[in-house]
Design a protein around this motif. Structure first.
Motif, PDB file in Angstrom:
ATOM      1  N   SER A  79      -1.223   2.497  -9.126  1.00 50.07           N
ATOM      2  CA  SER A  79      -2.073   3.266 -10.083  1.00 50.07           C
ATOM      3  C   SER A  79      -2.921   4.116  -9.505  1.00 50.07           C
ATOM      4  CB  SER A  79      -2.915   2.006 -10.972  1.00 50.07           C
ATOM      5  OG  SER A  79      -3.781   1.393  -9.847  1.00 50.07           O
ATOM      6  N   PRO A  80      -3.368   4.849 -10.457  1.00 48.33           N
ATOM      7  CA  PRO A  80      -4.309   6.182  -9.928  1.00 48.33           C
ATOM      8  C   PRO A  80      -5.739   5.562  -9.436  1.00 48.33           C
ATOM      9  CG  PRO A  80      -3.549   6.701 -12.151  1.00 48.33           C
ATOM     10  CD  PRO A  80      -2.973   5.146 -11.848  1.00 48.33           C
ATOM     11  N   MET A  81      -6.309   6.262  -8.536  1.00 55.36           N
ATOM     12  CA  MET A  81      -7.634   5.782  -7.870  1.00 55.36           C
ATOM     13  C   MET A  81      -8.857   5.933  -8.522  1.00 55.36           C
ATOM     14  SD  MET A  81      -6.631   5.031  -4.959  1.00 55.36           S
ATOM     15  CE  MET A  81      -7.685   4.996  -3.600  1.00 55.36           C
ATOM     16  N   TYR A 124      -3.283  -1.946  -7.743  1.00 55.67           N
ATOM     17  CA  TYR A 124      -4.128  -1.138  -7.128  1.00 55.67           C
ATOM     18  C   TYR A 124      -2.992   0.151  -6.469  1.00 55.67           C
ATOM     19  CZ  TYR A 124      -7.936  -4.271  -6.394  1.00 55.67           C
ATOM     20  OH  TYR A 124      -8.922  -5.121  -6.677  1.00 55.67           O
ATOM     21  N   VAL A 125      -1.934  -0.454  -5.817  1.00 59.56           N
ATOM     22  CA  VAL A 125      -1.176   0.229  -4.926  1.00 59.56           C
ATOM     23  C   VAL A 125      -0.399   1.497  -5.795  1.00 59.56           C
ATOM     24  CG1 VAL A 125       0.882   0.531  -3.554  1.00 59.56           C
ATOM     25  CG2 VAL A 125      -0.567  -1.229  -3.444  1.00 59.56           C
ATOM     26  N   ILE A 145     -24.489   7.804  -8.455  1.00 59.39           N
ATOM     27  CA  ILE A 145     -23.025   7.635  -7.797  1.00 59.39           C
ATOM     28  C   ILE A 145     -23.327   6.686  -6.695  1.00 59.39           C
ATOM     29  CG2 ILE A 145     -21.427   8.898  -6.485  1.00 59.39           C
ATOM     30  CD1 ILE A 145     -22.474  11.505  -7.807  1.00 59.39           C
ATOM     31  N   GLY A 180       0.857  -1.311   0.108  1.00 52.91           N
ATOM     32  CA  GLY A 180      -0.045   0.044   0.001  1.00 52.91           C
ATOM     33  C   GLY A 180       0.758   1.437  -0.090  1.00 52.91           C
ATOM     34  N   MET A 193     -22.065   9.679  -2.070  1.00 57.12           N
ATOM     35  CA  MET A 193     -21.705  10.948  -2.105  1.00 57.12           C
ATOM     36  C   MET A 193     -20.645  11.590  -2.928  1.00 57.12           C
ATOM     37  SD  MET A 193     -24.575  12.191  -0.585  1.00 57.12           S
ATOM     38  CE  MET A 193     -24.127  13.731  -0.474  1.00 57.12           C
ATOM     39  N   GLY A 194     -20.070  10.336  -3.667  1.00 58.01           N
ATOM     40  CA  GLY A 194     -18.822  10.738  -4.416  1.00 58.01           C
ATOM     41  C   GLY A 194     -17.555  11.140  -3.793  1.00 58.01           C
ATOM     42  N   ARG A 213     -11.926   1.085  -3.801  1.00 61.02           N
ATOM     43  CA  ARG A 213     -13.513   0.496  -3.333  1.00 61.02           C
ATOM     44  C   ARG A 213     -14.316   1.313  -2.569  1.00 61.02           C
ATOM     45  NH1 ARG A 213     -14.408  -5.555  -4.197  1.00 61.02           N
ATOM     46  NH2 ARG A 213     -12.698  -5.891  -5.931  1.00 61.02           N
ATOM     47  N   VAL A 266     -12.502  -7.397  -9.318  1.00 58.17           N
ATOM     48  CA  VAL A 266     -11.253  -7.046  -8.762  1.00 58.17           C
ATOM     49  C   VAL A 266     -10.586  -5.833  -9.507  1.00 58.17           C
ATOM     50  CG1 VAL A 266      -8.943  -7.986  -8.318  1.00 58.17           C
ATOM     51  CG2 VAL A 266     -10.871  -9.451  -8.034  1.00 58.17           C
ATOM     52  N   VAL A 311       1.567   8.943 -10.528  1.00 61.68           N
ATOM     53  CA  VAL A 311       0.494   8.495  -9.996  1.00 61.68           C
ATOM     54  C   VAL A 311      -0.049   9.813  -8.881  1.00 61.68           C
ATOM     55  CG1 VAL A 311      -0.543   6.948  -8.511  1.00 61.68           C
ATOM     56  CG2 VAL A 311       0.129   6.245 -10.552  1.00 61.68           C
ATOM     57  N   GLU A 319     -14.131  10.594  -1.363  1.00 63.61           N
ATOM     58  CA  GLU A 319     -13.148   9.705  -1.373  1.00 63.61           C
ATOM     59  C   GLU A 319     -12.553   9.267   0.029  1.00 63.61           C
ATOM     60  OE1 GLU A 319     -10.766  11.042  -5.536  1.00 63.61           O
ATOM     61  OE2 GLU A 319     -11.292  12.693  -3.701  1.00 63.61           O
ATOM     62  N   CYS A 364      -4.189  -0.184   3.857  1.00 63.91           N
ATOM     63  CA  CYS A 364      -4.914   0.347   2.827  1.00 63.91           C
ATOM     64  C   CYS A 364      -4.124   0.162   1.522  1.00 63.91           C
ATOM     65  CB  CYS A 364      -5.112   1.846   2.602  1.00 63.91           C
ATOM     66  SG  CYS A 364      -5.934   2.494   1.199  1.00 63.91           S
ATOM     67  N   ILE A 365      -4.912  -0.762   0.464  1.00 60.99           N
ATOM     68  CA  ILE A 365      -4.021  -1.255  -0.691  1.00 60.99           C
ATOM     69  C   ILE A 365      -4.239  -0.566  -1.665  1.00 60.99           C
ATOM     70  CG2 ILE A 365      -3.717  -3.546   0.143  1.00 60.99           C
ATOM     71  CD1 ILE A 365      -6.297  -4.404  -1.655  1.00 60.99           C
ATOM     72  N   ARG A 366      -5.121   0.741  -1.480  1.00 60.88           N
ATOM     73  CA  ARG A 366      -5.429   1.701  -2.589  1.00 60.88           C
ATOM     74  C   ARG A 366      -6.354   1.233  -3.722  1.00 60.88           C
ATOM     75  NH1 ARG A 366      -2.769   6.401  -3.728  1.00 60.88           N
ATOM     76  NH2 ARG A 366      -2.694   5.383  -5.830  1.00 60.88           N
ATOM     77  N   LYS A 419     -10.730  -3.106 -12.940  1.00 61.65           N
ATOM     78  CA  LYS A 419     -11.731  -2.216 -13.699  1.00 61.65           C
ATOM     79  C   LYS A 419     -10.978  -2.357 -15.306  1.00 61.65           C
ATOM     80  CE  LYS A 419     -13.571   0.796 -10.614  1.00 61.65           C
ATOM     81  NZ  LYS A 419     -13.562   2.151 -10.415  1.00 61.65           N
ATOM     82  N   HIS A 444     -10.373  13.600  -9.665  1.00 61.19           N
ATOM     83  CA  HIS A 444     -11.204  13.189  -8.246  1.00 61.19           C
ATOM     84  C   HIS A 444     -12.460  12.664  -9.088  1.00 61.19           C
ATOM     85  CE1 HIS A 444      -8.491  14.649  -5.373  1.00 61.19           C
ATOM     86  NE2 HIS A 444      -8.216  15.501  -6.024  1.00 61.19           N
ATOM     87  N   GLN A 445     -12.758  11.771  -7.842  1.00 58.91           N
ATOM     88  CA  GLN A 445     -14.193  11.173  -8.120  1.00 58.91           C
ATOM     89  C   GLN A 445     -15.383  12.117  -8.459  1.00 58.91           C
ATOM     90  OE1 GLN A 445     -13.911   8.329  -7.506  1.00 58.91           O
ATOM     91  NE2 GLN A 445     -16.060   7.215  -7.202  1.00 58.91           N
ATOM     92  N   LYS A 446     -16.169  12.096  -9.141  1.00 60.25           N
ATOM     93  CA  LYS A 446     -17.543  13.188  -9.214  1.00 60.25           C
ATOM     94  C   LYS A 446     -18.237  13.007  -8.018  1.00 60.25           C
ATOM     95  CE  LYS A 446     -20.508  14.864 -12.921  1.00 60.25           C
ATOM     96  NZ  LYS A 446     -21.943  14.628 -12.621  1.00 60.25           N
ATOM     97  N   LYS A 447     -18.374  14.135  -7.290  1.00 57.55           N
ATOM     98  CA  LYS A 447     -19.180  14.186  -6.317  1.00 57.55           C
ATOM     99  C   LYS A 447     -20.680  14.479  -6.225  1.00 57.55           C
ATOM    100  CE  LYS A 447     -15.228  15.980  -3.266  1.00 57.55           C
ATOM    101  NZ  LYS A 447     -14.905  17.240  -2.786  1.00 57.55           N
ATOM    102  N   ASP A 494      -3.480  11.648  -9.225  1.00 55.91           N
ATOM    103  CA  ASP A 494      -4.426  11.473  -8.130  1.00 55.91           C
ATOM    104  C   ASP A 494      -4.740  12.802  -7.507  1.00 55.91           C
ATOM    105  OD1 ASP A 494      -5.023   8.850  -8.015  1.00 55.91           O
ATOM    106  OD2 ASP A 494      -3.423   8.239  -6.279  1.00 55.91           O
TER     107      ASP A 494
END
Lengths: 319, 467
Positions: A262-264, A259-260, B8, A117, B385-386, B378, A208, A304, B388, B373-375, A210, A312-315, A308
């Motif tokens: 690569s980008p989230m 996982y460790v 989402i 990690g 709520m999108g 998930r 596992v 990475v 992190e 945490c293995i990043r 994507k 970001h994720q779409k909120k 990151d």
């Protein structure tokens, strides 16, 4: 009442653990490993065994005796690193070279950064690149498979090695699609694209990983190679050849998706994948090495943290 | 119609609706009831009875303690034995009114007949007042006073009334049974709220794992023939019953951070709340009962129940009536397994919003040891709520409060999806909840300072605004 548990929500947990995810990766690698053992024989089996055993033992030794912490080998991540390292080595690699590779993978690339990690670079690739630079003779000498059932072993350069020396003409008339099934001459991870892809489909089905990182790598390689090949087919190999040869499928499906390192976010993953695809083709066309997947992944590993930060994720409710 | 869901995140826990086949049974009254003064969101109610007073079923025993508060009524007839602090199910001391039950003699003016009253009154204010006086609060979990929600502030207009029949929490079947057994009353309740909100369209949203409820409610809608009410089937996904998620699923609109659902024209009410609205408006019946599921993975299916309980019944009374706590129960939860509260004290009494007594086994509920945490991302994929969660957890560790605010920790709805899906068993929600509390404190403090500064500059303007 004190015999009942009291803790905040949620009170149930999904049936997923680090160990179950790593176990799925091991299962996904089995078809390709099986094909390589069939073609390269007991030598390959030895490389795999030494690599996995060394990775696990080195991690155990470092966590227990050097750091004085509980062992983390139960999460199976060292097994995955061991398998991936073995798949990046020729079957002729001496056992002590494999051990040094494992030492660099686990001891340097993984544990010095703080273990699972925390590592910036993919451990298996770091080990492989270390060996490639330190022991080029062992690492670039491929044996044409004799296999479990085969007769005499013949040695020679890989397809990409021939291209690197002689240009695209060296592989003229090659049926690229045949290499999908068995691509003789190379490391275990290069022998059968189809077996690798079957494993990757398993990982997708088990959710596992994507598909976005491998897809963006393949798309970029195909696009860039397509453009160059159109410009001068005598010098530059075509998109299909570049997709099915070398370690691209292994790298894209199993190492770039680590996982460790690569980008989230999905968007970040696509940027990362495009970067890898571009660097791979550039190294193959213009670099001194015939193959560039390892270097490309390591270079993008460094990017990475920046990726990151940017993606970001779409909120919900904040657009 | 195509099944919809929110965009989402979200997770798919096993829905385990083991008690779906159990018809609602009426629980007999115990000897003593303990009625909490904090059964709703907002200020606790203020008792208006004294020790020794005789009370009747449905009589007001406590009045609202503020604008956001609610009336509380006696759940049975009898004598007030004590008024004082008692432990609620989280173990906190809350004022309770203890009633020695002598019978079930109702106050005057309550229609106790079963007859369905279909005619919708015209007077909006009178209906709202009835809902307020009957102490109706949201029974989907938040227990927000219903009359406040049905009375949008000036300038905002309801464009869609969503009746929440998602019941996305695993195990719970109380809403399902209400939709199955009391569909007519729910539909009349929906028609009443629609009228109160100025005849906006109404959607009754039900998850696909309850086809019988979809059928029963659709049947009631067409049989009763009210205008503007439709039934919508949702894909099964947790937390679909979350207000913001449901609005996204039904209306394809997202409520801005910090804003109320009405800002996008939405009003969401739970199906059981809708039933309470029906009873309040059409029957003048105060909210003194609700439906609760006795269930869990370590309770045999034949021992599972859906009960109509009176508020103030102690949990151990209900558990005892249903056959006792199973021997292998490791945790007892009030509410669903994703968002419910672990019961610290089975002596605690049920409240208006009680929805279950859930017995969970050790293997299902015991938290597993945390690892690194293995990043894998998930948690971020699961967050509805999108947000992190992995990042929020790191920022919390670093004590970076402004980073946490920029990461929108204050938007967390505490649904538990992050912790649920973490392969490393990191207690993400525990940490994020604490960080959220800190950040909310800072936001409130800043708002208070800004108000004070504005008042200091131009006291007149501010007074005008307040008027």
């Amino acid at each position: 009442m004190d015999k009942y548990l009291v803790s905040p929500n949620p009170h149930v947990h999904a049936a997923v653990s680090t160990r179950s995810l790593m176990r799925d990766v091991v299962i996904a690698l089995l078809p390709a490993l099986a094909v390589s053992v069939v073609f390269y024989g007991w030598k390959e089996l030895l490389v795999i065994a030494v690599s996995v055993a060394s990775c696990v033992c080195i991690e155990y030794a470092i966590t227990r005796w050097l750091l004085g912490k509980p062992s983390t080998t139960g999460d199976l991540s060292a097994v995955v690193t061991g398998l991936l390292l073995a798949m990046n080595l020729p079957s002729t690699t001496p056992w002590w070279v494999v051990f040094i590779g494992a030492l660099v993978s686990i001891g340097v690339a993984k544990m010095t950064f703080g273990g699972l990690g925390q590592n910036v670079f993919n451990p298996a690739i770091t080990g492989r690149v270390f060996l490639l630079i330190s022991f080029p003779t062992y690492m670039t000498h491929w044996e044409m498979p004799a296999g479990l059932f085969g007769a005499d072993a013949v040695s020679g350069p890989t397809l990409l090695g021939r291209v690197n020396e002689q240009g695209a003409a060296a592989v003229e008339g090659l049926d690229c699609w045949q290499t999908l099934f068995v691509n003789v001459g190379g490391s275990a991870g290069e022998i059968s694209a189809l077996a690798l892809l079957a494993g990757f489909v398993y990982l997708l089905c088990r959710r596992v990983v994507k598909p976005w990182i491998p897809l963006s790598i393949f798309a970029t390689v195909a696009l860039v190679a397509g453009i160059f090949h159109l410009a001068d087919p005598a010098v530059y190999t075509g998109p299909v050849f570049n997709l099915v040869t070398g370690g691209l499928i292994l790298g894209a499906c199993f190492m770039a998706t680590d996982y460790v390192t690569s980008p989230m976010s999905t968007a970040g993953g696509i940027v990362y994948g495009c970067g890898i695809g571009l660097i791979v083709t550039m190294i193959r066309y213009f670099g001194s090495y015939p193959e560039g997947v390892s270097f490309a992944i390591l270079i993008m590993n460094m990017a990475v943290p920046l990726i990151d930060r940017a993606f970001h994720q779409k909120k919900y409710g904040r657009t | 119609m195509a099944k919809v869901t929110f965009k989402i995140g979200g997770v798919h826990p096993d829905d385990a609706k083991l008690s779906r086949g159990c018809a609602i049974e009426v629980l007999p009254l115990p000897q003593t009831l303990y009625v909490s003064m904090a059964q709703h969101l907002g200020a606790p109610a203020v008792p208006c009875v004294a020790v020794g007073d005789k009370v009747k079923t449905g009589q007001v025993i406590a009045e609202p303690g503020g604008f956001i508060s609610a009336f509380v009524h006696s759940p049975a007839s009898g004598t007030v034995k004590s008024v004082g602090p008692r432990r609620d199910l989280a173990g906190n001391g809350v004022t309770h009114i203890e009633i020695a039950v002598e019978g079930d003699e109702w106050v005057e003016g309550v229609d106790l007949s079963e007859a369905l009253v279909k005619e919708i009154p015209q007077d909006r204010t009178a209906m709202l007042d009835r809902i307020k006086v009957c102490g109706v609060v949201g029974l989907g979990g938040a227990t927000f006073p219903t009359h406040v929600k049905l009375n949008p502030p000036p300038g905002s207009k309801a464009e869609c009334l969503i009746i929440n029949g998602a019941e996305c929490e695993p195990y719970l079947t109380s809403d399902f049974r209400v939709m199955l057994e009391r569909a007519d009353e729910v539909v009349v309740g929906a028609a009443i709220m629609r009228r109160i909100l100025g005849d906006c369209p109404c959607v009754i949203a039900i998850e696909e794992n309850k086809p019988e409820a979809v059928k029963s409610v659709s049947g009631a809608v067409s049989a009763l023939g009210y205008e503007g009410i439709s039934v919508l089937t949702l894909k099964k996904k947790y937390p679909q019953g979350g207000e913001k998620q449901l609005i996204d699923a039904v209306m394809r609109r997202q409520v801005k951070s910090g804003a109320l659902p009405i800002s996008v024209g939405a009003v969401v009410q739970n199906v059981t709340t809708t039933l309470a609205v029906y009873e309040a408006v059409q029957k003048n019946r105060p909210l003194i009962s609700n439906v609760l599921t006795v269930t869990g993975d370590c309770l045999p299916v034949e021992s599972q129940r859906n009960f109509l309980f009176r508020i103030g019944m102690p949990l151990n009374y209900i558990a005892g009536y249903a056959g006792g706590v199973p021997g292998d129960a490791a945790k007892i939860v009030s509410g669903g397994p994703m968002m419910g509260k672990a019961v610290a004290d089975m002596d605690a009494a049920t409240v208006k919003g009680s929805s279950s007594i859930l017995y969970l086994s050790e293997s299902l509920t015991r938290r597993k040891p945390e690892s690194a945490c293995i990043r894998c991302g998930r948690c971020a994929d699961a967050c509805p709520m999108g947000l992190e969660p992995f990042l929020l957890n790191r920022l919390r560790k670093a004590g970076d409060l402004s980073g946490l605010e920029a990461g929108s920790v204050q938007d967390c709805i505490e649904c538990g999806c992050c912790l649920y899906s973490c392969p490393a068993n990191i207690p993400l929600l525990d940490h994020i909840r604490m960080a959220k509390g800190q950040v909310m404190g800072i936001i409130r403090e800043r708002a208070a300072k800004a108000r004070a500064a504005a008042e200091a500059v131009s006291p007149k303007e501010v007074t005008k605004e307040n008027k």
